[in-house]
Enzyme design. Structure first.
Site, short mmCIF file in Angstrom:
data_model
loop_
_atom_site.label_atom_id
_atom_site.label_comp_id
_atom_site.label_asym_id
_atom_site.label_seq_id
_atom_site.Cartn_x
_atom_site.Cartn_y
_atom_site.Cartn_z
N GLY A 1 89.88 81.63 106.19
CA GLY A 1 90.00 81.01 108.05
C GLY A 1 90.70 80.86 108.40
O GLY A 1 92.05 80.21 107.66
N GLY B 1 91.67 78.87 110.25
CA GLY B 1 92.53 77.01 110.54
C GLY B 1 93.16 76.78 109.31
O GLY B 1 94.61 76.33 109.09
N GLY C 1 107.88 92.45 117.36
CA GLY C 1 108.32 90.95 117.09
C GLY C 1 107.49 89.76 117.66
O GLY C 1 106.44 90.45 118.14
N THR D 1 97.32 91.31 106.50
CA THR D 1 96.37 90.51 106.84
C THR D 1 97.67 88.63 107.12
O THR D 1 98.45 88.36 105.95
CB THR D 1 95.11 90.06 105.03
OG1 THR D 1 95.16 91.29 105.66
CG2 THR D 1 94.50 89.31 105.36
N ALA D 2 96.52 87.50 107.17
CA ALA D 2 97.76 86.66 108.07
C ALA D 2 98.69 86.42 108.15
O ALA D 2 99.51 85.09 108.30
CB ALA D 2 97.71 85.81 106.07
N ALA D 3 99.20 87.54 108.79
CA ALA D 3 100.98 87.54 109.21
C ALA D 3 100.93 86.62 110.34
O ALA D 3 101.55 85.68 110.90
CB ALA D 3 100.82 88.99 109.36
N GLY D 4 99.95 87.09 111.10
CA GLY D 4 99.76 85.40 112.16
C GLY D 4 99.70 83.81 112.19
O GLY D 4 100.33 83.25 112.88
N ASP D 5 98.60 83.91 111.35
CA ASP D 5 99.16 82.27 110.63
C ASP D 5 99.85 82.23 110.40
O ASP D 5 100.67 80.72 110.37
CB ASP D 5 97.57 82.22 109.95
CG ASP D 5 96.14 83.33 110.18
OD1 ASP D 5 95.93 82.93 111.27
OD2 ASP D 5 95.39 83.23 109.42
P1 ATP Z 1 96.64 89.12 111.32
O1 ATP Z 1 96.26 89.06 112.78
O2 ATP Z 1 97.56 90.57 111.49
O3 ATP Z 1 96.82 88.37 111.28
P2 ATP Z 1 97.76 89.43 114.31
O4 ATP Z 1 97.88 89.77 115.33
O5 ATP Z 1 97.52 87.41 114.51
O6 ATP Z 1 98.06 89.57 113.18
P3 ATP Z 1 101.19 89.92 115.39
O7 ATP Z 1 101.56 89.87 116.31
O8 ATP Z 1 100.43 91.00 114.31
O9 ATP Z 1 99.67 88.55 114.88
O10 ATP Z 1 102.23 89.35 113.85
C1 ATP Z 1 102.89 88.24 114.22
C2 ATP Z 1 104.26 88.40 113.79
O11 ATP Z 1 103.94 88.52 112.29
C3 ATP Z 1 104.84 89.22 114.73
O12 ATP Z 1 105.04 88.66 115.86
C4 ATP Z 1 105.64 88.92 113.41
O13 ATP Z 1 107.02 88.35 113.88
C5 ATP Z 1 105.39 89.39 112.00
N1 ATP Z 1 105.41 90.77 111.65
C6 ATP Z 1 103.94 91.47 111.79
N2 ATP Z 1 103.82 92.80 111.66
C7 ATP Z 1 104.91 93.05 111.03
C8 ATP Z 1 105.72 94.24 110.63
N3 ATP Z 1 104.84 95.24 110.45
N4 ATP Z 1 107.29 93.79 109.66
C9 ATP Z 1 107.52 92.73 110.58
N5 ATP Z 1 106.95 91.57 110.42
C10 ATP Z 1 105.61 91.88 111.17
#
Ligand code: ATP
Length: 294
Positions: A38, A40, A216, A239-243
């Site tokens: 999730g 959250g 970025g 997965t979870a990069a955005g969170d």
């Molecule tokens: P997700 O849905 O995969 O959790 P998101 O689509 O909400 O992510 P993104 O914009 O893809 O968010 O990624 C969030 C941040 O994570 C980016 O601003 C960047 O700083 C970092 N990031 C994502 N992908 C990469 C990558 N391949 N290498 C390095 N940093 C990354």
């Protein structure tokens, strides 16, 4: 200073299958795991691991205490998570051999928050504090109204994006955090430059964090426009990069750090996250992020 995160808590039931179940078929799964998920919960865990004082506001089933224990182990205060009759929000995820997935999502308790619960959860909150919200629970308009009355700053990550529902809420928040697809959906545009222009034109009062994946993140606010490039890493699972980005970046902004430093912290944490498999378990600890930034 504390961050009150009104957000979803999901149980992700992962079934490994040879192919997705077909109509009328009964298929044996070759592996099964239940993981905490999730947006959250992930963002609360990222905030907690970043070292922020984070209070999660949400709801789960009475039977899922283990979820609260996992969140607490990452430094999240769960006293404001209601335990209700009925099911927790959960996802039934089929993962096939090509790593494609097919998901059934049931929001369950995530859609059963009451105004009373949100009001009592914010009883001790004040102008130094932040409210954070995503789009996986009900109660967002109530939370914004109550937070406004108490003078909190409000951060909103309208994911998953439902543009018609998000637009009226955005007028009342301070910080909007969206990825590229969400920015385009929200503004009805087809490229990210047009989306950025539309956002700054339509919401001039907003501070905006626009995350651009491997490119970025862009910040737009009273300080001007700043861009932080992503850290170069070998990504294995985003997965979870955005969170992770949101948790670490907001923890830094709430501590009063300038946007560029906050974006560096969020970007470093997210870069570490994408080098690891999984969702919540791939969110790094603060000491790992500090070491990465050295
Ligand atoms: P997700 O849905 O995969 O959790 P998101 O689509 O909400 O992510 P993104 O914009 O893809 O968010 O990624 C969030 C941040 O994570 C980016 O601003 C960047 O700083 C970092 N990031 C994502 N992908 C990469 C990558 N391949 N290498 C390095 N940093 C990354």
């Amino acid at each position: 200073m504390a961050i009150y995160n009104l957000g979803s808590i999901n149980l992700d039931h992962l079934y490994r299958v040879d192919h997705f179940v077909r109509p009328g078929e009964t298929l044996a799964s070759t592996d099964f795991q239940t993981l905490l998920g999730g947006k959250g919960a992930n963002q609360s865990i990222a905030l907690g691991r970043a070292g922020a004082r984070v209070h999660h506001i949400g709801a789960i089933s009475r039977n899922d205490d283990w979820v609260l224990n996992e969140m607490r182990a990452s430094g999240v205060d769960t006293d404001r998570v209601a335990q209700l009759d009925g099911a927790s929000g959960h996802a039934i995820i089929q993962l096939d051999r090509q790593a494609e997935n097919a998901i059934i999502l049931y929001p369950g308790a995530n859609h059963r928050l009451t105004r009373e619960q949100i009001e009592s959860s914010l009883a001790d909150a004040g102008p130094d504090d932040w409210l954070l919200m995503q789009h996986e629970t009900n109660g967002l308009a109530d939370a914004i109204e109550l937070a406004r009355q108490k003078g909190l700053s409000i951060a909103f990550n309208p994911a998953p994006m439902v543009a018609e529902a998000a637009r009226p809420l955005i007028r009342d928040v301070d910080l909007l955090i969206v990825n590229e697809v969400e920015a385009m959906d929200l503004t009805g545009t087809r490229d990210i430059k047009a989306a950025e222009s539309a956002l700054t034109r339509d919401y001039p009062q907003l501070r905006i964090l626009l995350t651009l994946g491997r490119e970025g993140v862009v910040y737009i606010g009273p300080e001007g426009r700043e861009q932080q490039l992503a850290f170069q890493v070998d990504a294995v699972d985003t997965t979870a990069a955005g969170d992770t980005f949101i948790g670490y970046c907001l923890a830094a902004l709430a501590e009063g750090l300038p946007p560029l430093e906050a974006m560096a912290s969020g970007g470093a944490a997210a870069a570490l996250c994408v080098t690891r498999l999984g969702a919540a378990q791939s969110i790094p600890r603060r000491d790992e992020v500090d070491a990465f930034l050295q």
